[in-house]
Write an enzyme that holds these catalytic residues in place. Structure first.
Site, PDB file in Angstrom:
ATOM      1  N   THR A  27       0.846  -1.191   0.000  1.00  0.00           N
ATOM      2  CA  THR A  27       0.000   0.000   0.000  1.00  0.00           C
ATOM      3  C   THR A  27       0.882   1.241   0.000  1.00  0.00           C
ATOM      4  O   THR A  27       1.884   1.271   0.700  1.00  0.00           O
ATOM      5  CB  THR A  27      -0.886   0.000   1.261  1.00  0.00           C
ATOM      6  OG1 THR A  27      -1.640  -1.222   1.291  1.00  0.00           O
ATOM      7  CG2 THR A  27      -1.830   1.187   1.283  1.00  0.00           C
ATOM      8  N   GLU A  60       9.597  -7.306  -2.400  1.00  0.00           N
ATOM      9  CA  GLU A  60      10.065  -6.178  -3.209  1.00  0.00           C
ATOM     10  C   GLU A  60      11.514  -6.372  -3.610  1.00  0.00           C
ATOM     11  O   GLU A  60      11.922  -6.019  -4.720  1.00  0.00           O
ATOM     12  CB  GLU A  60       9.918  -4.870  -2.432  1.00  0.00           C
ATOM     13  CG  GLU A  60       8.476  -4.434  -2.227  1.00  0.00           C
ATOM     14  CD  GLU A  60       7.885  -4.906  -0.926  1.00  0.00           C
ATOM     15  OE1 GLU A  60       6.787  -4.452  -0.586  1.00  0.00           O
ATOM     16  OE2 GLU A  60       8.530  -5.750  -0.248  1.00  0.00           O
ATOM     17  N   ARG A 110       5.436   7.139   0.197  1.00  0.00           N
ATOM     18  CA  ARG A 110       4.786   6.835   1.465  1.00  0.00           C
ATOM     19  C   ARG A 110       5.766   6.934   2.613  1.00  0.00           C
ATOM     20  O   ARG A 110       6.973   6.798   2.438  1.00  0.00           O
ATOM     21  CB  ARG A 110       4.210   5.414   1.394  1.00  0.00           C
ATOM     22  CG  ARG A 110       3.404   4.999   2.590  1.00  0.00           C
ATOM     23  CD  ARG A 110       3.049   3.525   2.510  1.00  0.00           C
ATOM     24  NE  ARG A 110       3.578   2.813   3.662  1.00  0.00           N
ATOM     25  CZ  ARG A 110       3.469   1.512   3.851  1.00  0.00           C
ATOM     26  NH1 ARG A 110       2.873   0.754   2.947  1.00  0.00           N
ATOM     27  NH2 ARG A 110       3.958   0.933   4.927  1.00  0.00           N
ATOM     28  N   ASN A 998      -4.226  -7.772   3.614  1.00  0.00           N
ATOM     29  CA  ASN A 998      -4.099  -6.391   4.096  1.00  0.00           C
ATOM     30  C   ASN A 998      -3.971  -5.389   2.962  1.00  0.00           C
ATOM     31  O   ASN A 998      -4.417  -4.250   3.082  1.00  0.00           O
ATOM     32  CB  ASN A 998      -2.881  -6.275   5.022  1.00  0.00           C
ATOM     33  CG  ASN A 998      -2.830  -4.949   5.726  1.00  0.00           C
ATOM     34  OD1 ASN A 998      -3.815  -4.508   6.301  1.00  0.00           O
ATOM     35  ND2 ASN A 998      -1.691  -4.286   5.660  1.00  0.00           N
TER      36      ASN A 998
END
Length: 1763
Positions: A27, A60, A110, A998
């Protein structure tokens, strides 16, 4: 133009311009990868005419590695990431840039987790990557995210330098805006094909090979680094050139640095990201008012183009404020500020430069804040290193907020919608934006604010529409339309101030005007009136209910919006809405679509305008009353939590927070969100106290409570309870199931799982007040969980859940497991929690669901990152082990060091800790006693003070590592694998939702083949990883696979075994998730059961501590079709609708995988013998015909029957019998029919139902079969139940009866185990099983020739301690017997006694119907004779130490020394009847071969008749048997273990304590008989009583609570039927009412039917009863003396004579009926008599009458106690 969000805007370009994308969800960037995967699944082509190859990686870091490899092989490659994900890519980014590879990383910028996780936007991540060598290009809006994505892809090819293209997470990535997309046909001509050719030529390929990635020495490394400089110098020019190319095709102009503002500006802000648009809007507003201000919007941040930057500034600039959306602690300033300041070192300009921080973690950034920055610049000495948007009252960095300014373009219509997470508000608003934006000429913008709850938290949707482009990238401050979608909000949020004067306010509520006056706070009403708000209400829930869509009323409210706002023509809007509904819900079927259409069509019927009175404007400005619970709430709750809840967290100052991010425990208990529409309400008459509802509850909002009569004195009137089911102390409690009405989410999981159908989902508004009062009272009750076995399903739920009221989705499949963990181990557990769903619902500030017990103990919880959780937890474990080891050494040193002075008590406790440091149960109490003693004694002792400092190391800490499948299967697997291989004592729980739940439901390696998930839009092509099998390969790891709904018992057993195992353990827990596509999660328990029954999920346990056979397959059989399971989840069924052939192929593959896996597990679970038999069967042969095999079968609900069945199977194996143990539903019925010997154990569920694990078997058994179907079968059944329950052992009885009907032959009669018996159901089992062994012809256990290991250690002639006095069993009291008189004539054959005890100051309390347990003493003379036989001196003092678990009486008695005589008189049942096991053990001690042979013969099938005669006719006792075989002389150590403790006998109490507070009376019959030899013998207890004189002797007694249900009031009628001494409890009933009547209290009528043989000899208490009758207390007295006349008259005859009276009392007045006495046919005869009364009075059938009596039993109004 099209309305899309920033992620989609960027992804459209990335997809078009790339060959490959390697992705991993995080996210807020995930939806870029999701969009790309979805487009690829639908065969969308990129500009090169190919489908983009989208590959999800395990992390990642893995994605970055794959990107590097893909680039190295010549592909145009991209990825999407954010935050920690970008940081994990940094090592590869250095490699990619070092090798000058063209690519673009699209980043939704973020925050980075530091003191806490934040999923929201700022620039921390991209700033952390600024040194990687990647160029960084920043987009400021959704339109720019699209346009500059293209610039970045074009520029990277030309420059051969990799790019980060970033934009603000959430503010840009999630904002929906109407933008112009660049056609792909226009993109293609811009591509530098030569650059692509160069990229291909530089690729690794054996046709033109080269080497890269070499190792370099210090002589050349530096030079090679510098060789890349020319490439970077060219980048700014290349980017500028690409911007001009893009401008030509789209008309939108961008530069590296764009200046907006006055040409002669003196004050300029430099900023990048979405904040730049806010500053630009403010600048245009201020310039319009004559201000000399401007803004430089930074696009290319790396490489920094100093010349370009300086040229962008007006020459008039005097002061510059540089805004950074990041923080670098300890630096001179933030990155952009330092770059700007450094740039002026190369310029003649010398403006004042200050830096400031804004917008961290998506903190809103408004024009008013921008204005404050310009105010700061205007000052003579502007503040440097400032912050804006917060109140920093600690470091004083914040700028004061100036006047509020409104800069929104004129004509913009602004709307705010307050909703709850998962209520559909956000989804409906997204549809509205697309309708307005895509189908009109209006511009549209949507942004959505959430809190951290997974569901049920507040959401605020900010929508803007207007004729001009919308540049207001901040929250709405003044709205034309505000809607409150939940009535709870009126007291939670201050919403009306957001409504502009004359604007619209819509409230969703069912209230009329009178209710509005009552419910709306005074402040809100005044605000409405002062602003002249157009106020409307709508009862959206009513419409949605009629439509059949439950609480999903989002479309109803959206319809109201279109009607009231008139942003577009209503008819057109509603047509478009229906299209959107079709698109949104079409996947779920046409029926769902039409229900939502119905809701839209009927909305306007319930939309009402409120004509409020003008007087509202004069009301006081009082807000809603504060919460009563906040009066004593901690400061944290009153300030931080309440501020956040009211959506006013932005107003909290820095000083309100503690640095470091620590969060207090248990804060969710103060939330009281009240989000449920319906809550479960219990019918206590139906409830069987199984506690399943509490066990499965995802939010710990429904719980069982126990309370004593005293504790219930202050209970609210509606707090209904029932007598607790259970033996011993348990039965003295009342039981209540209670819901927390304000915390419940209304998920219905409990109601759907209740086996008794005792829970009804009820509209919360109708019961809230009562249930709230009941809940608050329940929380005041003391904890009584120690009365139960914590490791049982029922017992575990009496333990306080130390994880409660989480913000998880309603019906979450993860939380029940974690809640259970805390109930089992929470007081001593440490949790390392991986980032994911469980860290968000488990640790989102300020809501902490983890709490503490009454002593302040609870789970210590920490979260590091997503990828490192296993390592994080291992570090915790090793640190704890090391600290604890050091502490043990410290304590040892103090104990061994003579000079350290301490009390004997402290020394004893410290020594106990050292000796038992690995025993959690011993360490727990020591962790309280040792610190207390140290506080009192340590003084100046350095050694003791040092121990005191580390007393937190006394508990045996339990380390748990918790996370989801994304962590365990993918990103964290490497670490998890290492931890499992470490050998350390850590416990891992994988909450397996099979997706990245999530981040929105992306595919993980746990996702099954054929399932649709994000990143697998066309169905996953590969099978899931078998994590359990991988873990088992280490051989020393405990592994379990559980699914709570399939087996509660297996689940709890796995957790207990895992924690107990000394080594690594892993539990893989199947966790249904909303991402699976179920309509909701209300049936998630049933779906888990279906998953297991279909073979989709497998239950097993691999316990290396189990020895030779560590693997247990707990799901023995596939019972359901896999397609039935898949049909209930949209993740499977959607693919069937979209691509049926592909779905069939993949789901066939899944079926093959599931079948193969099950067979592998099944084989693994087999013993060598079973494997050999299996292989023989496969080859067509048979090892045995199975006629001698004993099949032990079980049907269980909570696991007790299964445990007992396995115990019995183990006993069979001890006897070397061929035995196999299986669940009834784990066998095929044909297999059952072929069985020859069956022993079946069965519990009862619900209202007399077959337990869950035997239902299929019983359905087949009930079918129409030949009567001789089972004629070859021998069997026996043992039932487990509770005699207080009307359906006692009904399931076992039904199965037993049906087996007899089908011709099966019983070994012995059915055995019945009563949970209320002294030893629970084992009492009945121990009585039943010896006869079973006899009838089965079972051999004795294998004789090893060696005596068994003694269970006790005995030290003789103890001198240092005095022997203890009279023993008193645990829970008993010693009271004086003052009366022992015979009631029947001396020459009568029945000796009936009246006993009276003086309770004195004993504190003994008893209730009506209770029984008294009397603990007998053996006759001293006989004991002396026996001790002479043993050749042991009676006065010898013994110290006895248990070496294994002993029964409670022995454990208590052996705490102190005792004499031999005391041991045999007071404790051991030496004159009790021996069980078969006694003979088996005794045989091992026989030295004489003849005696050994004799005992062996008695135990053999041939000797069973002699054994029966000896034990049942001759009634030999333990002492007799020892004398019979004098060569068999067990040692005293063995004898203590072989002979049980003497058992108490229970007698109904014949007195009422209300009438005689210090007395207790009994009425008992002395039991005697003659043996075959003519010897007169007495029962152990009645013989003891017969010897007592009643002269004040001390007798050990205890109260056993009644199984009777007493009326709620003394006014209810009572009908009693007492047979002989069975009238004893009824004497107490009459005594009690007589006493109360004498006190002036009104009492109801009473009728007593008394049955005996003769009035002259058996009319017990006759005169007393007749007086009660005369006095009118006993309304009716109906004695039946059976032998006083020629024909026998029994109680049942008397009952049938009184139909009018009985019908009036029992059925019209709802009276209570009681029967007590000898059993046999009496209960049936009396029941028939009561039924006859009904049939006479109502003219109904016998079947109907029987049902009516059964209903009385269920209501507690028909009570039986017989023996």
């Amino acid at each position: 133009m099209q309305s899309i969000d920033g992620n989609t805007a960027a992804a459209t370009v990335a997809y078009a311009m790339s060959d490959a994308a390697f992705i991993y969800p995080i996210t807020p960037s995930s939806s870029m990868g999701e969009a790309a995967d979805d487009w690829a699944a639908h065969d969308r082509k990129n500009i090169f005419g190919q489908v983009l190859r989208v590959t999800e990686m395990q992390s990642e870091g893995g994605a970055a590695g794959a990107v590097h490899g893909s680039l190295a092989a010549g592909a145009l490659t991209t990825t999407f990431t954010a935050s920690q994900g970008l940081l994990l890519m940094i090592p590869n980014m250095y490699k990619i840039s070092g090798e000058l590879m063209p690519c673009v990383f699209h980043v939704a910028a973020r925050a980075i987790a530091g003191q806490a996780l934040s999923i929201f936007g700022d620039h921390m991540d991209v700033m952390a990557a600024r040194a990687t060598g990647f160029a960084q290009l920043c987009s400021h809006s959704v339109q720019e995210a699209h346009d500059l994505a293209l610039v970045s892809h074009l520029a990277t090819l030309k420059a051969s330098v990799p790019f980060i293209h970033f934009f603000d997470g959430f503010r840009t990535s999630a904002e929906i805006s109407k933008i112009k997309l660049i056609p792909e046909d226009d993109m293609f001509p811009l591509i530098d094909m030569e650059a692509i050719k160069r990229h291909h030529q530089r690729a690794l390929n054996p046709t033109h090979p080269h080497m890269r990635g070499t190792s370099q020495g210090p002589d050349i490394f530096f030079q090679m680094v510098e060789a890349a400089n020319p490439y970077y110098k060219r980048v700014p020019g290349i980017v500028e050139e690409c911007m001009r190319q893009v401008e030509k095709i789209c008309g939108r102009s961008y530069h590296l640095f764009d200046y907006i503002g006055a040409p002669d500006a003196e004050n300029v802000i430099v900023v990048m990201g979405s904040g730049a648009i806010v500053v630009e809007e403010t600048v245009r507003y201020l310039v319009g008012k004559g201000e000399k201000v401007g803004v430089v919007k930074v696009h290319l941040y790396r490489p920094w183009g100093t010349e370009y930057f300086l040229n962008s500034l007006p020459k008039s600039v005097k002061k510059i404020a540089v805004l950074d959306r990041t923080k670098e602690s300890g630096s001179l300033g933030e990155p952009l500020y330092l770059d700007v300041a450094t740039s002026f070192m190369e310029s003649e300009l010398r403006p004042i430069i200050v830096g400031g921080r804004y917008g961290l973690g998506s903190k809103d950034f408004t024009p008013s804040m921008v204005n404050s920055i310009f105010y700061n610049l205007k000052s003579e000495k502007p503040k440097n290193h400032f912050t804006v948007g917060i109140d920093d009252d600690v470091s004083m960095t914040s700028l004061p907020l100036g006047p509020i300014i409104h800069t929104v373009p004129e004509g913009t219509y602004q709307c705010m919608f307050f909703g709850l997470g998962s209520d559909g508000t956000v989804g409906a608003n997204k549809n509205a934006i697309k309708i307005i934006g895509d189908e009109t000429d209006l511009y549209a913008q949507g942004y959505f604010s959430y809190d951290a709850h997974k569901a049920g938290g507040p959401t605020v949707s900010h929508l803007r529409f207007g004729p001009k482009p919308i540049t207001s990238l901040y929250f709405i401050q003044e709205a034309d339309y505000v809607a409150a979608h939940n009535p709870v909000f009126v007291t939670r949020f201050n919403m009306v101030p957001f409504v502009k004067d004359g604007g619209i306010f819509l409230l969703n509520c069912p209230w009329d005007m009178e209710q509005l006056e009552r419910e709306l706070p005074s402040r809100m009403k005044r605000q409405i009136a002062e602003k002249k708000v157009r106020f409307y209400t709508i009862d959206a829930l009513e419409v949605s209910k009629k439509a059949g869509i439950g609480g999903r009323f989002n479309n109803v409210l959206q319809t109201a919006f279109f009607k009231l706002s008139e942003v577009i023509e209503v008819k057109h809007a509603l047509q478009s809405m229906k299209k959107a509904i079709k698109k949104t819900y079409g996947k779920k079927g046409q029926a769902i679509v039409e229900k939502n259409w119905y809701a839209v069509d009927h909305t306007l019927e319930v939309l009402k305008k409120v004509d409020y009175p003008a007087s509202w404007a004069d009301l006081p400005m009082e807000g809603p009353a504060g919460r009563p619970e906040d009066v004593n709430a901690p400061e944290f709750i009153r300030t931080i939590m309440r501020g956040v809840e009211k959506l006013e967290g932005d107003k909290l100052p820095v000083s309100a927070f503690e640095a470091g991010g620590f969060l207090p425990m248990g804060t969710t208990a103060y939330e009281k969100r009240r989000i449920a529409v319906k809550i479960p309400i219990v019918d206590m008459d139906k409830c069987t106290q199984c506690n399943v509802c509490s066990f499965v509850c995802p939010h710990a909002t429904i719980r069982p409570f126990l309370a004593t009569e005293e504790e219930l004195k202050n209970a609210p009137p509606g707090f209904e309870s029932r007598k607790a089911k259970g033996a011993g102390d348990i039965a003295s409690f009342s039981f209540r199931i209670q819901v927390a009405p304000e915390d419940c989410t209304g998920c219905s999981v409990c109601a759907n799982s209740c086996p008794d159908e005792a829970l009804t989902m009820t509209d919360v508004d109708t019961v809230l007040a009562q249930e709230k009062e009941d809940w608050e009272f329940a929380l005041t009750l003391p904890q009584h969980g120690d009365l139960f076995d914590i490791t049982s399903v029922k017992g575990s739920q009496f333990q306080q859940p130390l994880m409660e009221f989480s913000g998880a989705c309603a019906g979450c499949g993860e939380t029940p497991y974690v809640k259970l963990m805390t109930q089992l181990f929470g007081k001593r557990m440490i949790i390392a929690n991986a980032t994911g769903c469980s860290s968000i619902w488990g640790g989102s500030h300020p809501a902490n669901p983890y709490t503490v017990d009454e002593k302040g103990r609870g789970p210590a919880w920490g979260n590091s990152l997503f990828e490192d959780n296993a390592e994080y937890g291992l570090g915790m474990a090793i640190a704890s082990i090391h600290r604890r080891s050091a502490f043990v050494d410290k304590v040892k040193a103090a104990l061994e060091n003579g000079p350290v002075k301490m009390s004997d008590e402290l020394r004893k406790d410290l020594a106990s800790f050292v000796e038992n440091s690995q025993d959690a149960t011993i360490c727990e109490p020591l962790s309280f006693s040792i610190p207390k003693l140290l506080d009192a004694e340590m003084g100046d002792s350095e050694a003791l003070r040092s121990i005191r400092d580390d007393c937190d190391m006394i508990p045996k800490l339990s380390q748990w590592i918790v996370g989801g499948d994304g962590w365990a299967y993918d990103i964290g697997y490497g670490g998890l694998d290492h931890v499992l291989a470490s050998g350390e004592d850590v416990n891992v729980v994988v909450l397996d939702t099979e997706v990245y739940s999530n981040t929105g439901g992306q595919t993980s390696k746990s996702t099954p083949m054929g399932a649709i998930a994000k990143f697998s839009s066309s169905g996953k092509k590969l099978n899931k990883k078998d994590l359990g099998m991988l873990a088992m390969s280490y051989q020393d790891v405990y592994v379990a696979s559980v699914a709570m709904g399939a087996s509660y018992n297996q689940c709890i057993r796995a957790f207990v075994e895992a924690e107990k195992y000394k080594g690594p353990s892993i539990i893989i827990a199947y966790s249904p998730c909303i991402a699976h596509g179920m309509p909701d999660l209300s049936m998630m328990i049933q779906q888990q059961e279906l998953a297991v029954n279909s073979g989709y999920w497998t239950l097993y346990r691999f316990n290396p501590a189990s020895g030779e056979h560590p693997f247990t397959l707990d799901s023995k059989k596939v019972k359901e079709d896999l397609t039935r399971f898949m049909s209930k989840e949209n993740r499977f069924s959607l693919l069937q609708r979209q691509k049926p052939e592909e779905a069939r192929r993949l789901q066939d593959g899944l079926q093959k995988f599931v079948t193969g896996r099950f067979e592998r597990y099944k084989e693994r679970a087999m013993t060598a013998e079973e494997l050999a038999m299996s292989y023989a069967k496969m080859k067509g042969g048979m090892i045995t015909d199975g006629k001698d095999k004993v099949m032990v079968l079980f049907g269980t609900e909570t696991g007790n029957a299964e445990d007992l069945a396995k115990t019995f199977a183990s006993m069979c194996k001890e006897r070397e019998m061929d035995v196999e143990c299986k669940g009834l539903d784990d066998i095929d019925f044909e297999e059952f029919v072929a069985m020859k010997k069956v022993v079946l154990f069965c519990s009862t569920a619900g209202q007399g139902e077959i337990p869950a694990t035997a239902k299929d078997f019983y359905e087949e058994l009930k079918q129409d079969h030949p009567k001789d179907l089972l004629s070859e079968m021998q069997f026996s059944v043992f039932g487990l139940g509770d005699t207080s329950y009307v359906f006692f052992c009904k399931a076992a009885k039904d199965i037993n009866a049906r087996l007899l009907e089908l011709g099966a032959k019983p070994f012995v009669d059915i055995g019945l185990g009563d949970d209320l018996a002294d030893d629970g159901f084992m009492t009945g089992f121990d009585e039943w099983v010896p006869n079973l062994w006899l009838e089965m012809g079972a051999p004795a256990p294998k004789d090893t020739g060696e005596p068994p290991v003694a269970q006790f250690k005995v030290e003789m002639d103890v001198k240092e301690e005095e022997p203890q006095g009279r023993l008193c069993p645990p829970g008993a009291k010693l009271v004086n017997l003052v009366v022992n008189s015979r009631m029947t004539p001396a020459d009568y054959d029945r000796d009936i006694r009246h006993l009276e005890f003086d309770l004195g100051k004993s504190g003994l309390r008893y209730n009506l119907g209770d029984a008294l347990a009397v603990y007998p003493l053996n006759e001293e003379e006989k004991v002396d004779e026996f001790l002479q036989f043993l050749k042991v001196k009676p006065e010898t003092v013994l110290r006895i130490t248990p070496l294994a678990d002993a029964d409670a009486r022995k454990a208590e008695a052996f705490r102190k020394p005792m004499t031999v005589k005391s041991l045999f008189v007071e404790l051991l049942d030496i004159f009790g009847r021996p069980k078969r096991r006694f003979f088996e053990l005794l045989m091992k001690f026989a030295k004489d071969d003849a005696e050994k042979s004799k005992i062996a013969h008695l135990l053999s099938p041939e000797g069973k008749d002699e054994y029966k005669k000896l034990t049942q006719e001759d009634t030999v006792n333990h002492a007799d048997v020892l004398r019979m075989f004098p060569s068999a002389v067990p040692s005293l150590e063995h004898l203590i273990g072989m002979i049980p403790s003497s058992k108490p006998r229970f007698y109904s109490i014949a007195s009422a304590q209300s009438a005689m507070p210090t007395k207790l009376q009994l009425c008992i019959v002395i039991v005697d008989w003659k043996t075959a030899s003519g010897e007169l013998r007495y029962g152990s207890c009645t013989g003891y009583i017969r010897r007592l004189q009643g002269n004040g002797e001390l007798v050990a007694v205890a109260v056993k609570p009644s199984t009777f249900t007493m009326p709620p009031s003394d006014r209810y009628p009572i009908v009693m039927a007492g047979l002989g001494t069975g009238m004893a409890p009824f004497r107490s009933f009459v005594q009690d009412r007589a006493h109360k009547k004498a006190k002036g209290k009104t009492v109801g009528p009473m009728a007593l039917y008394y049955g005996a043989r003769h009035k002259a000899t058996d009319f017990l208490y006759g005169e007393e009863l007749e007086k009660y009758h005369t006095d009118g207390v006993l309304t009716e007295l109906r004695p039946a003396f059976s032998r006083d006349q020629a024909h026998k008259v029994y109680v049942q005859h008397k009952i049938t004579e009184d139909p009018d009276m009985l019908y009036e009392m029992l059925f019209k007045m709802k009276g209570y009926f009681y029967l007590c006495g000898n059993g046999g046919r009496v209960p049936s005869d009396i029941r028939n008599a009561v039924m006859e009364v009904l049939m006479k009075k109502e003219g109904i059938t016998k079947e109907d009458a029987d049902a009516r009596v059964t209903e009385m039993q269920l209501q507690g109004r028909y009570n039986i106690e017989v023996w």
